[in-house]
Motif scaffolding. Structure first.
Motif, PDB file in Angstrom:
ATOM      1  N   ARG A  70       3.248  42.346  22.627  1.00 43.82           N
ATOM      2  CA  ARG A  70       4.935  42.726  22.245  1.00 43.82           C
ATOM      3  C   ARG A  70       5.363  41.160  22.108  1.00 43.82           C
ATOM      4  NH1 ARG A  70       6.518  47.679  22.946  1.00 43.82           N
ATOM      5  NH2 ARG A  70       8.674  46.959  23.607  1.00 43.82           N
ATOM      6  N   ILE A  71       6.430  41.294  21.961  1.00 41.11           N
ATOM      7  CA  ILE A  71       7.180  39.582  21.216  1.00 41.11           C
ATOM      8  C   ILE A  71       8.399  39.655  21.586  1.00 41.11           C
ATOM      9  CG2 ILE A  71       7.241  39.961  18.958  1.00 41.11           C
ATOM     10  CD1 ILE A  71       7.385  36.613  18.759  1.00 41.11           C
ATOM     11  N   SER A  72       9.246  39.434  22.716  1.00 36.91           N
ATOM     12  CA  SER A  72      10.598  39.329  23.204  1.00 36.91           C
ATOM     13  C   SER A  72      11.376  37.538  22.821  1.00 36.91           C
ATOM     14  CB  SER A  72      10.721  39.472  24.567  1.00 36.91           C
ATOM     15  OG  SER A  72      10.122  40.502  24.578  1.00 36.91           O
ATOM     16  N   ASP A  73      12.144  37.532  21.780  1.00 38.16           N
ATOM     17  CA  ASP A  73      13.247  36.841  22.277  1.00 38.16           C
ATOM     18  C   ASP A  73      14.062  36.858  23.306  1.00 38.16           C
ATOM     19  OD1 ASP A  73      14.784  35.073  19.896  1.00 38.16           O
ATOM     20  OD2 ASP A  73      16.057  35.275  21.172  1.00 38.16           O
ATOM     21  N   LEU A  74      13.818  35.700  24.274  1.00 39.71           N
ATOM     22  CA  LEU A  74      14.537  34.990  25.075  1.00 39.71           C
ATOM     23  C   LEU A  74      15.932  34.632  24.637  1.00 39.71           C
ATOM     24  CD1 LEU A  74      11.554  33.941  27.064  1.00 39.71           C
ATOM     25  CD2 LEU A  74      12.678  36.000  26.399  1.00 39.71           C
ATOM     26  N   GLY A  75      16.976  35.457  24.249  1.00 40.61           N
ATOM     27  CA  GLY A  75      18.261  35.021  24.518  1.00 40.61           C
ATOM     28  C   GLY A  75      18.037  33.240  23.335  1.00 40.61           C
ATOM     29  N   SER A  76      17.117  33.534  22.406  1.00 40.13           N
ATOM     30  CA  SER A  76      17.782  31.676  21.849  1.00 40.13           C
ATOM     31  C   SER A  76      18.626  31.632  20.630  1.00 40.13           C
ATOM     32  CB  SER A  76      16.043  31.888  20.870  1.00 40.13           C
ATOM     33  OG  SER A  76      16.272  32.757  19.713  1.00 40.13           O
ATOM     34  N   THR A  77      19.015  30.189  20.192  1.00 40.54           N
ATOM     35  CA  THR A  77      20.055  30.513  19.464  1.00 40.54           C
ATOM     36  C   THR A  77      19.934  30.069  18.166  1.00 40.54           C
ATOM     37  OG1 THR A  77      20.319  28.266  20.710  1.00 40.54           O
ATOM     38  CG2 THR A  77      21.844  28.346  18.751  1.00 40.54           C
ATOM     39  N   ASN A  78      18.916  29.877  17.363  1.00 34.97           N
ATOM     40  CA  ASN A  78      18.361  30.218  15.977  1.00 34.97           C
ATOM     41  C   ASN A  78      18.233  31.761  16.092  1.00 34.97           C
ATOM     42  OD1 ASN A  78      20.240  28.025  15.127  1.00 34.97           O
ATOM     43  ND2 ASN A  78      18.538  26.844  16.397  1.00 34.97           N
ATOM     44  N   GLY A  79      17.863  32.525  16.631  1.00 31.40           N
ATOM     45  CA  GLY A  79      17.016  33.540  17.163  1.00 31.40           C
ATOM     46  C   GLY A  79      15.003  33.435  16.446  1.00 31.40           C
ATOM     47  N   THR A  80      14.748  34.776  16.767  1.00 30.61           N
ATOM     48  CA  THR A  80      13.085  34.696  15.739  1.00 30.61           C
ATOM     49  C   THR A  80      12.694  35.861  14.785  1.00 30.61           C
ATOM     50  OG1 THR A  80      12.348  34.596  18.627  1.00 30.61           O
ATOM     51  CG2 THR A  80      10.854  35.289  17.190  1.00 30.61           C
ATOM     52  N   PHE A  81      11.969  35.260  14.326  1.00 31.42           N
ATOM     53  CA  PHE A  81      11.860  35.936  13.354  1.00 31.42           C
ATOM     54  C   PHE A  81      10.226  36.405  12.958  1.00 31.42           C
ATOM     55  CE2 PHE A  81      15.829  33.850  12.364  1.00 31.42           C
ATOM     56  CZ  PHE A  81      16.421  34.505  11.604  1.00 31.42           C
ATOM     57  N   VAL A  82       9.807  37.860  12.810  1.00 31.32           N
ATOM     58  CA  VAL A  82       8.497  39.156  13.106  1.00 31.32           C
ATOM     59  C   VAL A  82       7.979  39.332  11.019  1.00 31.32           C
ATOM     60  CG1 VAL A  82       6.634  40.028  13.729  1.00 31.32           C
ATOM     61  CG2 VAL A  82       7.771  38.645  15.090  1.00 31.32           C
ATOM     62  N   ASN A  83       7.815  38.115  10.445  1.00 29.31           N
ATOM     63  CA  ASN A  83       7.050  38.972   8.822  1.00 29.31           C
ATOM     64  C   ASN A  83       8.537  38.615   8.321  1.00 29.31           C
ATOM     65  OD1 ASN A  83       4.207  39.315   9.689  1.00 29.31           O
ATOM     66  ND2 ASN A  83       4.343  41.454  10.126  1.00 29.31           N
ATOM     67  N   ASP A  84       9.385  37.937   8.526  1.00 24.96           N
ATOM     68  CA  ASP A  84      10.534  37.384   8.009  1.00 24.96           C
ATOM     69  C   ASP A  84      12.046  38.054   9.003  1.00 24.96           C
ATOM     70  OD1 ASP A  84       9.910  34.933   6.430  1.00 24.96           O
ATOM     71  OD2 ASP A  84       8.821  36.925   4.926  1.00 24.96           O
ATOM     72  N   ALA A  85      11.350  39.614   9.259  1.00 27.02           N
ATOM     73  CA  ALA A  85      12.399  40.410  10.485  1.00 27.02           C
ATOM     74  C   ALA A  85      12.908  39.289  11.399  1.00 27.02           C
ATOM     75  CB  ALA A  85      11.820  41.263   9.904  1.00 27.02           C
TER      76      ALA A  85
END
Length: 343
Positions: free
Chosen positions: A63-78
């Motif tokens: 599982r992958i989680s975004d940790l409140g990053s400023t610019n976001g996290t994308f998986v397969n462009d989503a």
């Protein structure tokens, strides 16, 4: 776990992590992160940007989680807004234009775990995606609504559907548009040579010709789409997946069928003059299709047109071989029924 860096300052590098030693893989610019990026070279990466967790028996689920990053996290462009499942082969991007890397494990699990794997670039997997998308996707907006949005802003709306999805099912949209195209063009065969080469077929029922034509149309669409994907995927700077390409093909095919269906419907009102409308609609679709493909693959028009030409040529050779085999099989069947084919 393998982290294969695709773009950014670490492009081309592969990092390895032993599963039984690391349960949570942290990603960011901090020196405490397992996968570290440079703040100077990769400014879109946050200090602690995201994390990958290993769960399940013997590391069979991730599982992958975004940790409140400023610019976001994308998986397969989503973009991801919470914790989601991660599969071998998934491409993660840190920020809208940040570095990309592919997540993988070695060796990949066998057996039931394969059901969790993403769609691979194969004809069989592509067909499974097509069927699953057509049957299981819950449509909340009409196909007409999708067509209007795509027609109003072809490039932006098509890319949005491909990369982010849409409540209207693009596969149903294509099927409905194809039905409109067929109904509005009744009496216009898709493959006229079948009636010319094999007149004995119609003696056994017009439905046989229709079945063969429909199966042939589906085969040709899948064949040309797959060959084109294999060519362009190798030369494109964009990391596009076959599933995305199938959605793109469904939207473009649906758009073409809908335009042709509407243009052919005009024949009931303006007669043969509708042929002009058909030609204009075909030209419009060709231009928009080229613009959308350029945006999807991220390459200049000249290079895109050249590789499309090469892929079409290769697919045509395979198609001609298919026709030869089809003609032989039909000839054998017709001879067995006592009606030799009249070529």
């Amino acid at each position: 776990m393998l982290i294969r860096h695709l773009t950014g300052s670490k492009a081309g590098a592969t990092e390895q992590f032993v599963l039984n030693r690391i349960v949570v893989l942290s990603i960011g610019r901090s020196t405490s992160c397992h996968v570290r990026f440079s703040g100077r070279s990769d400014p879109l990466v946050s200090r602690v940007h995201a994390k990958i967790e290993c769960a399940g028996v013997a590391g069979r689920r991730f599982r992958i989680s975004d940790l409140g990053s400023t610019n976001g996290t994308f998986v397969n462009d989503a973009p991801i807004r919470s914790t989601i499942d991660l599969y071998p082969g998934d491409v993660i991007r840190l920020g809208s234009r940040g570095p990309e890397f592919m997540f993988d494990i070695y060796p990949r699990p066998a057996g039931p775990a394969d059901d969790l794997s993403p769609v691979n670039t194969t004809v069989i997997a592509g067909a499974k995606t097509f069927i699953r998308g057509f049957i299981e996707y819950e449509e909340r907006k009409s196909a007409v609504g999708l067509f209007v949005r795509v027609f109003r802003s072809p490039v932006r709306e098509t890319m949005r559907v491909v990369l982010q999805g849409d409540r209207a099912n693009p596969f149903k949209f294509m099927a409905i548009a194809y039905a409109l195209f067929v109904v509005s063009g009744l009496g216009t065969p898709l493959f006229p040579f079948l009636r010319n080469w094999f007149p004995a077929l119609e003696e056994h029922g017009k439905w046989l010709i229709e079945i063969i034509e429909t199966a042939g149309a589906l085969f040709v669409l899948m064949l040309f789409a797959y060959v084109q994907y294999r060519f362009l995927r190798r030369v494109s700077p964009e990391r596009r997946r076959f599933r995305q390409f199938l959605v793109l093909s469904a939207v473009l095919s649906g758009m073409l069928f809908a335009l042709m269906g509407l243009a052919q419907t005009l024949r009931f009102f303006i007669g043969e003059s509708a042929q002009v409308v058909v030609s204009v609609a075909s030209l419009y679709w060709g231009i928009q299709s080229l613009r959308i493909s350029k945006r999807f693959w991220g390459m200049p028009y000249v290079k895109l047109l050249w590789y499309q030409f090469v892929s079409v040529f290769a697919a045509t050779l395979v198609y001609l071989a298919f026709l030869f085999v089809l003609g032989f099989v039909i000839g054998v069947i017709a001879a067995a029924l006592g009606h030799p084919l009249k070529m």
